[in-house]
Design a protein around this motif. Structure first.
Motif, PDB file in Angstrom:
ATOM      1  N   THR A  37      -1.701   9.363   0.917  1.00 55.76           N
ATOM      2  CA  THR A  37      -1.179   9.682   2.259  1.00 55.76           C
ATOM      3  C   THR A  37      -1.833   8.773   3.368  1.00 55.76           C
ATOM      4  OG1 THR A  37      -1.343  11.881   1.556  1.00 55.76           O
ATOM      5  CG2 THR A  37      -1.011  11.431   3.918  1.00 55.76           C
ATOM      6  N   PHE A  38      -0.902   7.575   3.635  1.00 55.64           N
ATOM      7  CA  PHE A  38      -1.145   6.708   4.646  1.00 55.64           C
ATOM      8  C   PHE A  38      -0.193   6.397   5.521  1.00 55.64           C
ATOM      9  CE2 PHE A  38       0.852   3.003   3.012  1.00 55.64           C
ATOM     10  CZ  PHE A  38       1.398   3.335   2.081  1.00 55.64           C
ATOM     11  N   GLY A  39      -0.704   5.917   6.659  1.00 53.74           N
ATOM     12  CA  GLY A  39       0.224   5.276   7.706  1.00 53.74           C
ATOM     13  C   GLY A  39       0.110   3.951   8.122  1.00 53.74           C
ATOM     14  N   GLU A  40       1.359   3.366   8.514  1.00 51.24           N
ATOM     15  CA  GLU A  40       1.197   1.822   8.960  1.00 51.24           C
ATOM     16  C   GLU A  40       2.269   1.599  10.009  1.00 51.24           C
ATOM     17  OE1 GLU A  40      -0.193  -0.998   8.845  1.00 51.24           O
ATOM     18  OE2 GLU A  40      -1.785  -0.360   7.261  1.00 51.24           O
ATOM     19  N   ILE A  41       2.104   0.948  11.016  1.00 52.90           N
ATOM     20  CA  ILE A  41       3.081   0.501  12.017  1.00 52.90           C
ATOM     21  C   ILE A  41       3.182  -0.731  12.169  1.00 52.90           C
ATOM     22  CG2 ILE A  41       3.736   0.910  14.506  1.00 52.90           C
ATOM     23  CD1 ILE A  41       1.411   3.142  14.586  1.00 52.90           C
ATOM     24  N   GLY A  42       4.519  -1.356  12.009  1.00 55.16           N
ATOM     25  CA  GLY A  42       4.777  -2.670  12.473  1.00 55.16           C
ATOM     26  C   GLY A  42       6.167  -3.387  11.859  1.00 55.16           C
ATOM     27  N   LEU A  43       6.296  -4.554  12.205  1.00 57.14           N
ATOM     28  CA  LEU A  43       7.673  -5.153  11.700  1.00 57.14           C
ATOM     29  C   LEU A  43       7.856  -4.782  10.220  1.00 57.14           C
ATOM     30  CD1 LEU A  43       9.775  -7.062  12.760  1.00 57.14           C
ATOM     31  CD2 LEU A  43       8.397  -8.943  12.311  1.00 57.14           C
ATOM     32  N   ALA A  44       6.732  -4.848   9.245  1.00 59.68           N
ATOM     33  CA  ALA A  44       6.972  -4.795   7.851  1.00 59.68           C
ATOM     34  C   ALA A  44       7.852  -3.450   7.662  1.00 59.68           C
ATOM     35  CB  ALA A  44       5.605  -4.978   7.068  1.00 59.68           C
ATOM     36  N   GLY A  45       7.534  -2.514   8.406  1.00 63.49           N
ATOM     37  CA  GLY A  45       8.006  -1.372   8.200  1.00 63.49           C
ATOM     38  C   GLY A  45       9.859  -1.448   8.516  1.00 63.49           C
TER      39      GLY A  45
ATOM     40  N   PHE B 107       4.652 -10.472   6.676  1.00 62.47           N
ATOM     41  CA  PHE B 107       5.195 -10.512   5.428  1.00 62.47           C
ATOM     42  C   PHE B 107       4.288 -10.260   4.532  1.00 62.47           C
ATOM     43  CE2 PHE B 107       5.656 -13.289   1.748  1.00 62.47           C
ATOM     44  CZ  PHE B 107       6.909 -13.090   1.368  1.00 62.47           C
ATOM     45  N   PHE B 108       3.058 -10.413   4.343  1.00 62.68           N
ATOM     46  CA  PHE B 108       2.140 -10.024   3.570  1.00 62.68           C
ATOM     47  C   PHE B 108       1.980  -8.471   3.247  1.00 62.68           C
ATOM     48  CE2 PHE B 108       1.110 -14.276   3.838  1.00 62.68           C
ATOM     49  CZ  PHE B 108       1.071 -14.667   2.877  1.00 62.68           C
ATOM     50  N   LYS B 109       2.080  -7.887   4.652  1.00 62.89           N
ATOM     51  CA  LYS B 109       2.023  -6.370   4.702  1.00 62.89           C
ATOM     52  C   LYS B 109       3.212  -5.723   4.004  1.00 62.89           C
ATOM     53  CE  LYS B 109      -0.417  -3.428   6.542  1.00 62.89           C
ATOM     54  NZ  LYS B 109      -1.765  -3.321   6.793  1.00 62.89           N
ATOM     55  N   PHE B 110       4.348  -6.497   4.142  1.00 65.03           N
ATOM     56  CA  PHE B 110       5.436  -5.945   3.572  1.00 65.03           C
ATOM     57  C   PHE B 110       5.490  -5.951   2.029  1.00 65.03           C
ATOM     58  CE2 PHE B 110       9.521  -7.155   1.290  1.00 65.03           C
ATOM     59  CZ  PHE B 110      10.280  -5.984   1.894  1.00 65.03           C
ATOM     60  N   ILE B 111       4.730  -6.967   1.464  1.00 65.39           N
ATOM     61  CA  ILE B 111       4.465  -6.952  -0.025  1.00 65.39           C
ATOM     62  C   ILE B 111       3.577  -5.639  -0.355  1.00 65.39           C
ATOM     63  CG2 ILE B 111       3.551  -8.455  -1.691  1.00 65.39           C
ATOM     64  CD1 ILE B 111       4.840 -10.784  -0.371  1.00 65.39           C
ATOM     65  N   TRP B 112       2.538  -5.722   0.388  1.00 68.20           N
ATOM     66  CA  TRP B 112       1.334  -4.667   0.252  1.00 68.20           C
ATOM     67  C   TRP B 112       1.879  -3.293   0.268  1.00 68.20           C
ATOM     68  CZ3 TRP B 112      -0.687  -0.850   3.442  1.00 68.20           C
ATOM     69  CH2 TRP B 112      -1.777  -0.347   3.068  1.00 68.20           C
ATOM     70  N   LEU B 113       2.823  -3.054   1.377  1.00 66.75           N
ATOM     71  CA  LEU B 113       3.406  -1.679   1.703  1.00 66.75           C
ATOM     72  C   LEU B 113       4.458  -1.356   0.470  1.00 66.75           C
ATOM     73  CD1 LEU B 113       4.621  -1.307   5.264  1.00 66.75           C
ATOM     74  CD2 LEU B 113       3.050   0.123   4.058  1.00 66.75           C
ATOM     75  N   SER B 114       5.314  -2.537  -0.049  1.00 67.09           N
ATOM     76  CA  SER B 114       6.058  -2.049  -1.097  1.00 67.09           C
ATOM     77  C   SER B 114       5.343  -1.667  -2.413  1.00 67.09           C
ATOM     78  CB  SER B 114       6.881  -3.324  -1.282  1.00 67.09           C
ATOM     79  OG  SER B 114       7.577  -4.104  -0.119  1.00 67.09           O
ATOM     80  N   ILE B 115       4.317  -2.381  -2.435  1.00 68.52           N
ATOM     81  CA  ILE B 115       3.626  -2.087  -3.870  1.00 68.52           C
ATOM     82  C   ILE B 115       3.007  -0.697  -3.704  1.00 68.52           C
ATOM     83  CG2 ILE B 115       1.594  -2.725  -5.234  1.00 68.52           C
ATOM     84  CD1 ILE B 115       2.289  -5.730  -4.573  1.00 68.52           C
ATOM     85  N   LYS B 116       2.371  -0.575  -2.555  1.00 66.05           N
ATOM     86  CA  LYS B 116       1.687   0.788  -2.344  1.00 66.05           C
ATOM     87  C   LYS B 116       2.495   1.919  -2.405  1.00 66.05           C
ATOM     88  CE  LYS B 116      -2.439   2.477  -0.732  1.00 66.05           C
ATOM     89  NZ  LYS B 116      -3.238   2.758   0.274  1.00 66.05           N
ATOM     90  N   ILE B 117       3.648   1.782  -1.759  1.00 67.13           N
ATOM     91  CA  ILE B 117       4.784   2.997  -2.079  1.00 67.13           C
ATOM     92  C   ILE B 117       5.280   3.128  -3.171  1.00 67.13           C
ATOM     93  CG2 ILE B 117       7.081   3.556  -0.954  1.00 67.13           C
ATOM     94  CD1 ILE B 117       6.156   2.427   1.773  1.00 67.13           C
ATOM     95  N   MET B 118       5.659   2.046  -3.825  1.00 66.97           N
ATOM     96  CA  MET B 118       5.981   2.058  -5.359  1.00 66.97           C
ATOM     97  C   MET B 118       4.976   2.939  -6.259  1.00 66.97           C
ATOM     98  SD  MET B 118       8.603   0.890  -6.281  1.00 66.97           S
ATOM     99  CE  MET B 118       8.906   0.453  -7.852  1.00 66.97           C
TER     100      MET B 118
END
Ligand SMILES: Cc1cc2nc3c(=O)[nH]c(=O)nc-3n(C[C@H](O)[C@H](O)[C@H](O)COP(=O)(O)OP(=O)(O)OC[C@H]3O[C@@H](n4cnc5c(N)ncnc54)[C@H](O)[C@@H]3O)c2cc1C
Lengths: 484, 46
Positions: free
Chosen positions: A450-458, B20-31
């Motif tokens: 259960t985590f949150g992140e804010i930013g462009l990647a979202g 961009f790296f956050k995007f990859i990290w987030l995608s993996i974490k969400i998966m």
């Protein structure tokens, strides 16, 4: 040969139809009954509502796809349920009414071996006096046509603001028991960003109004989440974002009446207040469709199938908040009286809310109803399809289970559109319904998951999901590899 | 408007390379959360 009838072609109905068709041989019939000719990816309506997407980017017609995939389709509304058949039609059936073409108005009995009720919610604007999308300066983004309408009005206001007009924008929930706060949250952040993009932000007062007791409740009693190295409450995270964006808020508000540019509401303190606005987007209450059911003697048996929404394998015993348990939530979405009827997605009746119920000093219940977002809608639809397939193949019992108390959800809330200027608040929650026995120290949720992140990647992620889910819904090659 | 997000944090949130790296990290974490499976709750609270 079995005939599976699916009512509704939203996220859950379409997911169920697609999986059934892929896994069942051609001798079995899969039939979808839905009033809308199009499939729409509802989460992207937010972007239609700020003019950054056109509705044809979020929808596609169902009939050609279903024809190609050998799924039968009737553009009609289900009206009544007859799970035992009757004197004329011996097997179980639903009555449907065609809504378009030469057959418009025609009534037909559709028999079935298995029935999946995936009719989602009724958008109950009528439960709030004066709330009707497009009137009284109040709009909705719940469907693509509503969202388009909202954008035209907002665009109009932005043009007036460019001429110097000062404006008040009110976004949130339009009823004391509304759900789907997440969609309104996304919309307010997107609108705020668009006002900045058009250089009119200084002329606007942007206000959040909600039936939540605290910001970030989202109908899930809020969440305790990891945010970077910190552990934060969702209320703190949303407060941080709202303050940073200059968004004011009104909480514990049960909106009960809308007049031209005025929202009347009751507070938990029992006060009756009102807020004026130049543009509002208010999410209505979601209710059941008011379907009726009859037995073979034509006796009304609605209470065996419905309690507003459809009854499934939940524990509906009325109990106080302190006694609510994660085990109350359904696992297979099967109707207890008629074992060949299922209700995934929003169509099933929840056993109770998730957020703590609160009542105003006047006795009005003001707190969010439980949300059922796209991901759990898809997952529950797939497991219903898998259980039906197993049963057809002779397997005993229902082996595919998915309680909202043992399922994670990802909520990627758009906070602004744009490849370089966009933003998203990504929150994952596990489980959706808090399990206070399993995770007693972290408000019923597993931290890490259960985590949150804010930013462009979202924003990029939300956009990537938009394309991925439309690809999946179009049943293009290997669509089934994309998870629900 | 009250600045609640510091300039450095905002830079981090909006920098395309970091993101961009956050995007990859987030995608993996969400998966992992999503594909982590689901089940019932009634038998042995599994
Ligand atoms: C603006 C907005 C933004 C959202 N954003 C997100 C998000 O970012 N992420 C997320 O996970 N979720 C989001 N959601 C929630 C998500 O859209 C729902 O969880 C999901 O659509 C529920 O799917 P469903 O199939 O149960 O219901 P629906 O999608 O509502 O589908 C119901 C279907 O039943 C049909 N139907 C209705 N009445 C009848 C009838 N009488 N007979 C036959 N068919 C009928 C309808 O036409 C429709 O096809 C959002 C919702 C809204 C409104």
């Amino acid at each position: 040969m079995s005939k599976i009838v699916i009512l509704g072609a939203g996220i859950s109905g379409h997911v169920a139809a697609a999986h059934l068709r892929r896994k069942l041989s051609k001798e079995h019939e899969v039939l979808v009954v839905s009033p809308n000719s199009n499939y729409q990816w509802i989460p992207s309506n937010i972007w239609v509502g700020i003019g950054r997407m056109k509705s044809d980017q979020i929808l596609f017609p169902l009939a050609p796809l279903y024809k190609k995939k050998n799924i039968s389709f009737k553009q009609a509304l289900v009206t009544t349920f007859h799970p035992e058949g009757d004197a004329e039609t011996k097997s179980a059936y639903v009555k449907i009414k065609y809504v378009t073409g030469e057959e418009k108005g025609k009534i037909e009995n559709i028999t079935y071996d298995y029935l999946i009720n995936a009719t989602g919610p009724k958008l109950a604007f009528d439960m709030t006096e004066g709330l009707n999308p497009g009137t009284n300066k109040a709009y909705s983004v719940c469907t693509y046509s509503h969202a388009e309408h909202a954008w035209h009005a907002l665009d109009d206001l932005i043009q007036q603001m460019k001429q110097g007009k000062k404006a008040k924008i009110l976004i949130g929930t339009g009823h004391a028991k509304s759900t789907c706060q997440g969609a309104a949250f996304e919309y307010i952040l997107n609108v705020e960003q668009e006002l900045r993009r058009h250089n009119v932000r200084d002329q606007a007062e942007v206000i959040w109004i909600a039936n939540e007791f605290q910001l970030g409740d989202f109908g899930m009693d809020g969440v305790l989440l990891s945010y970077g190295d910190n552990i934060m409450k969702s209320s703190e995270m949303v407060e941080m974002v709202f303050e940073d964006r200059g968004i004011k808020w009104i909480l514990g508000a049960g909106v009960n009446k809308i007049e031209d540019g005025i929202a009347h509401y009751e507070t938990l303190d029992g006060e009756y207040k009102s807020e004026t606005y130049d543009f509002a987007m208010l999410i209505p209450a979601f209710s059941g469709h008011g379907f009726k059911a009859f037995d073979k003697n034509n006796e009304d048996i609605t209470e065996k199938l419905f309690k507003g929404f459809m009854l499934v394998d939940a524990d509906y015993t009325a109990k106080p908040y302190e006694e609510w348990s994660v085990q109350d939530w359904p696992e297979t979405y099967q109707n207890p009286s008629y074992k060949n009827i299922f209700a995934p997605g929003i169509a099933f009746a929840p056993p109770h809310a998730i957020s703590k119920p609160r009542v105003s000093k006047n006795g009005t219940s003001i707190s969010p109803a439980p949300p059922r977002t796209g991901m759990p809608s898809g997952i529950t639809a797939k497991l219903v399809a898998d259980n039906i397939i197993d049963t057809i193949n002779g397997k005993k019992g229902l082996h595919h289970k998915g309680s909202l108390g043992n399922m994670g959800a990802a909520c990627i809330a758009s906070a602004g559109y744009g490849m370089t200027k966009g933003s998203g608040v990504s929150i994952t929650t596990y489980p959706i319904v808090p399990d206070y026995n399993k995770y007693p120290d972290t408000q019923g949720r597993k931290l890490g998951k259960t985590f949150g992140e804010i930013g462009l990647a979202g924003h990029w992620l939300k956009l990537a999901l938009h394309y991925a889910f439309i690809y999946k819904a179009k049943m293009k090659p290997f669509w089934w590899l994309i998870p629900e | 408007m009250t600045q609640r997000i510091s300039k450095s944090k905002r830079f981090y949130m909006m920098n395309p390379i970091i993101q961009f790296f956050k995007f990859i990290w987030l995608s993996i974490k969400i998966m992992l959360v999503v594909a982590g499976g689901h089940g019932g709750t009634r038998k042995a609270n599994n």
